[in-house]
Design a protein around this motif. Structure first.
Motif, PDB file in Angstrom:
ATOM      1  N   VAL A 180     -20.063 -40.051  35.652  1.00 12.04           N
ATOM      2  CA  VAL A 180     -20.697 -40.758  36.764  1.00 12.04           C
ATOM      3  C   VAL A 180     -20.216 -42.210  36.772  1.00 12.04           C
ATOM      4  CG1 VAL A 180     -22.760 -39.296  36.692  1.00 12.04           C
ATOM      5  CG2 VAL A 180     -22.702 -41.438  35.384  1.00 12.04           C
ATOM      6  N   PRO A 181     -20.339 -42.903  37.941  1.00 16.04           N
ATOM      7  CA  PRO A 181     -20.047 -44.344  37.954  1.00 16.04           C
ATOM      8  C   PRO A 181     -21.005 -45.095  37.030  1.00 16.04           C
ATOM      9  CG  PRO A 181     -20.119 -43.452  40.179  1.00 16.04           C
ATOM     10  CD  PRO A 181     -20.635 -42.375  39.288  1.00 16.04           C
ATOM     11  N   ALA A 182     -20.528 -46.195  36.467  1.00 15.57           N
ATOM     12  CA  ALA A 182     -21.334 -46.943  35.497  1.00 15.57           C
ATOM     13  C   ALA A 182     -22.607 -47.494  36.114  1.00 15.57           C
ATOM     14  CB  ALA A 182     -20.504 -48.079  34.907  1.00 15.57           C
ATOM     15  N   ASP A 183     -22.585 -47.819  37.426  1.00 20.15           N
ATOM     16  CA  ASP A 183     -23.779 -48.404  38.031  1.00 20.15           C
ATOM     17  C   ASP A 183     -24.878 -47.378  38.269  1.00 20.15           C
ATOM     18  OD1 ASP A 183     -22.646 -46.976  40.067  1.00 20.15           O
ATOM     19  OD2 ASP A 183     -22.275 -48.695  41.383  1.00 20.15           O
ATOM     20  N   ARG A 184     -24.602 -46.110  37.999  1.00 19.26           N
ATOM     21  CA  ARG A 184     -25.633 -45.083  38.104  1.00 19.26           C
ATOM     22  C   ARG A 184     -26.592 -45.118  36.914  1.00 19.26           C
ATOM     23  NH1 ARG A 184     -24.301 -40.206  40.574  1.00 19.26           N
ATOM     24  NH2 ARG A 184     -26.196 -39.406  39.578  1.00 19.26           N
ATOM     25  N   ILE A 185     -26.187 -45.769  35.842  1.00 16.53           N
ATOM     26  CA  ILE A 185     -27.016 -45.841  34.645  1.00 16.53           C
ATOM     27  C   ILE A 185     -27.958 -47.034  34.752  1.00 16.53           C
ATOM     28  CG2 ILE A 185     -27.027 -45.997  32.138  1.00 16.53           C
ATOM     29  CD1 ILE A 185     -25.756 -43.445  33.221  1.00 16.53           C
ATOM     30  N   ASP A 186     -29.243 -46.764  34.676  1.00 14.90           N
ATOM     31  CA  ASP A 186     -30.243 -47.829  34.719  1.00 14.90           C
ATOM     32  C   ASP A 186     -30.192 -48.608  33.403  1.00 14.90           C
ATOM     33  OD1 ASP A 186     -32.414 -49.474  35.024  1.00 14.90           O
ATOM     34  OD2 ASP A 186     -33.783 -47.882  35.660  1.00 14.90           O
ATOM     35  N   LEU A 187     -30.078 -49.933  33.512  1.00 12.77           N
ATOM     36  CA  LEU A 187     -29.984 -50.759  32.307  1.00 12.77           C
ATOM     37  C   LEU A 187     -31.239 -50.663  31.444  1.00 12.77           C
ATOM     38  CD1 LEU A 187     -28.251 -53.980  33.689  1.00 12.77           C
ATOM     39  CD2 LEU A 187     -27.224 -52.041  32.497  1.00 12.77           C
ATOM     40  N   LEU A 188     -32.369 -50.272  32.024  1.00 13.34           N
ATOM     41  CA  LEU A 188     -33.579 -50.094  31.225  1.00 13.34           C
ATOM     42  C   LEU A 188     -33.431 -48.947  30.229  1.00 13.34           C
ATOM     43  CD1 LEU A 188     -36.385 -50.535  33.917  1.00 13.34           C
ATOM     44  CD2 LEU A 188     -35.811 -52.100  32.061  1.00 13.34           C
ATOM     45  N   GLN A 189     -32.499 -48.041  30.464  1.00 11.63           N
ATOM     46  CA  GLN A 189     -32.323 -46.910  29.570  1.00 11.63           C
ATOM     47  C   GLN A 189     -31.443 -47.241  28.367  1.00 11.63           C
ATOM     48  OE1 GLN A 189     -31.488 -44.039  33.237  1.00 11.63           O
ATOM     49  NE2 GLN A 189     -31.816 -42.854  31.381  1.00 11.63           N
ATOM     50  N   MET A 190     -30.737 -48.363  28.410  1.00 12.90           N
ATOM     51  CA  MET A 190     -29.793 -48.686  27.346  1.00 12.90           C
ATOM     52  C   MET A 190     -30.518 -48.912  26.028  1.00 12.90           C
ATOM     53  SD  MET A 190     -26.791 -48.725  28.897  1.00 12.90           S
ATOM     54  CE  MET A 190     -25.641 -49.804  28.069  1.00 12.90           C
ATOM     55  N   ASP A 191     -29.954 -48.334  24.960  1.00 16.03           N
ATOM     56  CA  ASP A 191     -30.553 -48.453  23.639  1.00 16.03           C
ATOM     57  C   ASP A 191     -29.457 -48.791  22.627  1.00 16.03           C
ATOM     58  OD1 ASP A 191     -32.415 -48.457  21.648  1.00 16.03           O
ATOM     59  OD2 ASP A 191     -33.131 -46.418  21.949  1.00 16.03           O
ATOM     60  N   THR A 192     -29.506 -48.227  21.447  1.00 19.64           N
ATOM     61  CA  THR A 192     -28.571 -48.550  20.373  1.00 19.64           C
ATOM     62  C   THR A 192     -27.135 -48.178  20.756  1.00 19.64           C
ATOM     63  OG1 THR A 192     -30.364 -48.008  18.856  1.00 19.64           O
ATOM     64  CG2 THR A 192     -28.183 -48.297  17.904  1.00 19.64           C
ATOM     65  N   ALA A 193     -26.180 -49.003  20.276  1.00 16.67           N
ATOM     66  CA  ALA A 193     -24.757 -48.767  20.548  1.00 16.67           C
ATOM     67  C   ALA A 193     -24.058 -48.291  19.281  1.00 16.67           C
ATOM     68  CB  ALA A 193     -24.107 -50.048  21.057  1.00 16.67           C
ATOM     69  N   TYR A 194     -23.096 -47.375  19.481  1.00 21.18           N
ATOM     70  CA  TYR A 194     -22.344 -46.792  18.365  1.00 21.18           C
ATOM     71  C   TYR A 194     -20.854 -46.815  18.689  1.00 21.18           C
ATOM     72  CZ  TYR A 194     -26.961 -44.786  17.301  1.00 21.18           C
ATOM     73  OH  TYR A 194     -28.305 -44.602  17.059  1.00 21.18           O
ATOM     74  N   TYR A 195     -20.050 -46.879  17.612  1.00 25.81           N
ATOM     75  CA  TYR A 195     -18.612 -46.652  17.725  1.00 25.81           C
ATOM     76  C   TYR A 195     -18.323 -45.207  17.364  1.00 25.81           C
ATOM     77  CZ  TYR A 195     -17.746 -51.696  17.958  1.00 25.81           C
ATOM     78  OH  TYR A 195     -17.724 -53.011  18.329  1.00 25.81           O
ATOM     79  N   LEU A 196     -17.382 -44.606  18.106  1.00 27.93           N
ATOM     80  CA  LEU A 196     -16.916 -43.253  17.801  1.00 27.93           C
ATOM     81  C   LEU A 196     -15.484 -43.349  17.285  1.00 27.93           C
ATOM     82  CD1 LEU A 196     -18.282 -41.368  20.952  1.00 27.93           C
ATOM     83  CD2 LEU A 196     -19.172 -41.236  18.611  1.00 27.93           C
ATOM     84  N   SER A 197     -15.270 -42.886  16.071  1.00 30.65           N
ATOM     85  CA  SER A 197     -13.958 -42.951  15.436  1.00 30.65           C
ATOM     86  C   SER A 197     -13.391 -41.545  15.292  1.00 30.65           C
ATOM     87  CB  SER A 197     -14.073 -43.615  14.057  1.00 30.65           C
ATOM     88  OG  SER A 197     -12.855 -43.542  13.356  1.00 30.65           O
ATOM     89  N   ALA A 198     -12.102 -41.394  15.559  1.00 36.86           N
ATOM     90  CA  ALA A 198     -11.455 -40.090  15.391  1.00 36.86           C
ATOM     91  C   ALA A 198     -11.513 -39.696  13.918  1.00 36.86           C
ATOM     92  CB  ALA A 198     -10.015 -40.154  15.881  1.00 36.86           C
ATOM     93  N   ASN A 199     -11.977 -38.496  13.662  1.00 36.28           N
ATOM     94  CA  ASN A 199     -12.157 -38.010  12.287  1.00 36.28           C
ATOM     95  C   ASN A 199     -10.971 -37.122  11.911  1.00 36.28           C
ATOM     96  OD1 ASN A 199     -13.150 -37.405   9.807  1.00 36.28           O
ATOM     97  ND2 ASN A 199     -14.906 -36.218  10.513  1.00 36.28           N
ATOM     98  N   GLY A 200      -9.955 -37.800  11.386  1.00 37.74           N
ATOM     99  CA  GLY A 200      -8.772 -37.046  10.982  1.00 37.74           C
ATOM    100  C   GLY A 200      -7.626 -37.210  11.960  1.00 37.74           C
ATOM    101  N   ALA A 201      -6.418 -36.960  11.459  1.00 41.98           N
ATOM    102  CA  ALA A 201      -5.211 -37.128  12.279  1.00 41.98           C
ATOM    103  C   ALA A 201      -5.178 -36.192  13.481  1.00 41.98           C
ATOM    104  CB  ALA A 201      -3.971 -36.930  11.406  1.00 41.98           C
ATOM    105  N   PRO A 202      -5.584 -34.914  13.361  1.00 42.64           N
ATOM    106  CA  PRO A 202      -5.521 -34.024  14.528  1.00 42.64           C
ATOM    107  C   PRO A 202      -6.410 -34.472  15.691  1.00 42.64           C
ATOM    108  CG  PRO A 202      -5.733 -32.746  12.510  1.00 42.64           C
ATOM    109  CD  PRO A 202      -5.976 -34.176  12.156  1.00 42.64           C
ATOM    110  N   ALA A 203      -7.410 -35.292  15.377  1.00 45.09           N
ATOM    111  CA  ALA A 203      -8.328 -35.729  16.443  1.00 45.09           C
ATOM    112  C   ALA A 203      -7.746 -36.865  17.280  1.00 45.09           C
ATOM    113  CB  ALA A 203      -9.647 -36.168  15.832  1.00 45.09           C
TER     114      ALA A 203
END
Length: 381
Positions: free
Chosen positions: A99-122
């Motif tokens: 969805v477009p980013a403006d569809r997300i209500d800022l009131l719903q925003m909570d904790t932020a995480y980084y996603l790292s590729a787990n292993g070379a094949p990823a």
């Protein structure tokens, strides 16, 4: 970036594509933590976990989870029970929509995480999803399970990293009904103009320059007490009750300009235009009065010889006529004087020339009268 420990291992489900990832916290807490102490001797206050049935302290390996039912009974739940739940999100971040980013209500925003590729094949599918999100300008809405509950998340690209923001479920957002002022508050255009001026004066800011001043003050307090020094003085709080909104806005604009290095003399006040001056010119009124006074004096000066002439020539019929003419001239002059005074007081610069012509005409008439008097004297002689 220094090594950050992962808090969850799983995979991103992108259609039939599976991307093994590790989940890491993208934020850290810098707040200071305090310990509870005994005020009498400064001893630490500690909590110990006791079993209420055996009345003894238990260790962490002996502690598990349980759900307390409405009747007070506890249903034990083990980690194995939770791991065997038939949920696709138990170990998977399942993308459900883009969805477009403006569809997300800022009131719903909570904790932020980084996603790292787990292993070379990823690496390959990770980069594929990253570039697809970047080119589309959209964000991915996903579901995942973490810490004993299923959650909603949003995936987006930050630099070259896939990040995920935990989102609150829509039913977890409270309604704003009744929060706004109930009565309609009238706002004047002048107040809005000052508010716009204040916003423009404050301008933008580099968020990297902002820091936690309260934490710094607490650290300084702790350091001072540890070294046996007096704590730093507490500044007087500014502000308070706002009695005049316009005055508060104007003061805020001045303070903002001074903090930005603007000249203190630059005011941001909305001033009223000066009222128009009266069409009557005060100097002209004064001049008119002086002219009238001068005319009175001149009339009185001319009246003195007239009286003398009348006394000298009482027996002469010609002199009587001349005196009568002089008296009539005086009466005419007396009648004209108030009119001249009013006319000269109300006249404008454009009528000054006309008034001058009338004065000259009067002087000419006076000269003729003087000539007549001289003629009368010669005849009397």
């Amino acid at each position: 970036m220094r090594h950050v420990r992962s808090i969850w291992n799983g995979a991103i489900s992108f259609g039939l594509v599976s991307i093994p990832v590790k989940l890491m916290n993208a934020t850290e807490n810098h707040s200071l933590s305090f310990r509870q102490i005994h005020l009498e001797d400064g001893g630490r206050i500690r909590y110990r976990k006791f079993c209420e049935l055996e009345d003894r302290e238990v260790s962490s390996p002996e502690i598990g989870k349980g759900y307390e039912d409405a009747d007070g009974s506890v249903v034990p739940i083990t980690d194995e029970d939770l791991a065997q739940l038939p949920l696709p999100t138990a170990k998977t971040i399942e993308i459900v929509a883009f969805v477009p980013a403006d569809r997300i209500d800022l009131l719903q925003m909570d904790t932020a995480y980084y996603l790292s590729a787990n292993g070379a094949p990823a690496g390959k599918p990770y980069a594929l999803l990253r570039e697809a999100l970047r080119r589309s300008g959209k964000v991915a809405v996903a579901k995942y399970a973490l810490r004993g509950r299923e959650r909603l998340g949003m995936l987006r690209v930050v630099d070259d990293v896939l990040t995920m923001h935990a989102l609150l479920w829509p039913d977890e957002i409270r309604s704003a009904e009744g929060v706004a002022p109930e009565a309609d508050v009238p706002i004047r255009d002048k107040e809005l103009d000052l508010a716009d001026t204040l916003m423009d004066t404050l301008g933008e800011v580099d968020l990297d320059e902002l820091h936690d001043e309260y934490r710094e003050a607490v650290e300084e307090l702790i350091t001072a007490k540890a070294e046996g020094r007096e704590p730093p003085p507490v500044p007087e709080p500014e502000g308070g009750k706002v009695l005049d909104l316009m005055a508060a806005l104007e003061k805020s604009v001045r303070a903002a300009r001074e903090s930005r290095g603007a000249a203190p003399g630059q005011e941001a006040e909305v001033r009223q235009m000066p009222s128009r001056k009266s069409s009557r010119a005060t100097p002209k009124e004064v001049g008119g009065k002086k002219s009238t006074s001068t005319a009175k004096k001149a009339t009185a000066t001319r009246a003195a010889p007239k009286k003398t002439t009348a006394a000298t020539t009482k027996s002469t019929p010609t002199a009587r006529k001349t005196t009568a003419k002089k008296t009539a001239g005086k009466k005419a002059t007396a009648k004209k004087t108030p009119t001249a005074r009013s006319t000269e007081a109300k006249s404008t610069a454009a009528r000054s020339e006309s008034a001058g012509r009338k004065t000259a005409a009067k002087k000419t008439a006076a000269k003729k009268t003087t000539a007549k008097k001289a003629s009368g004297r010669q005849r009397a002689g």
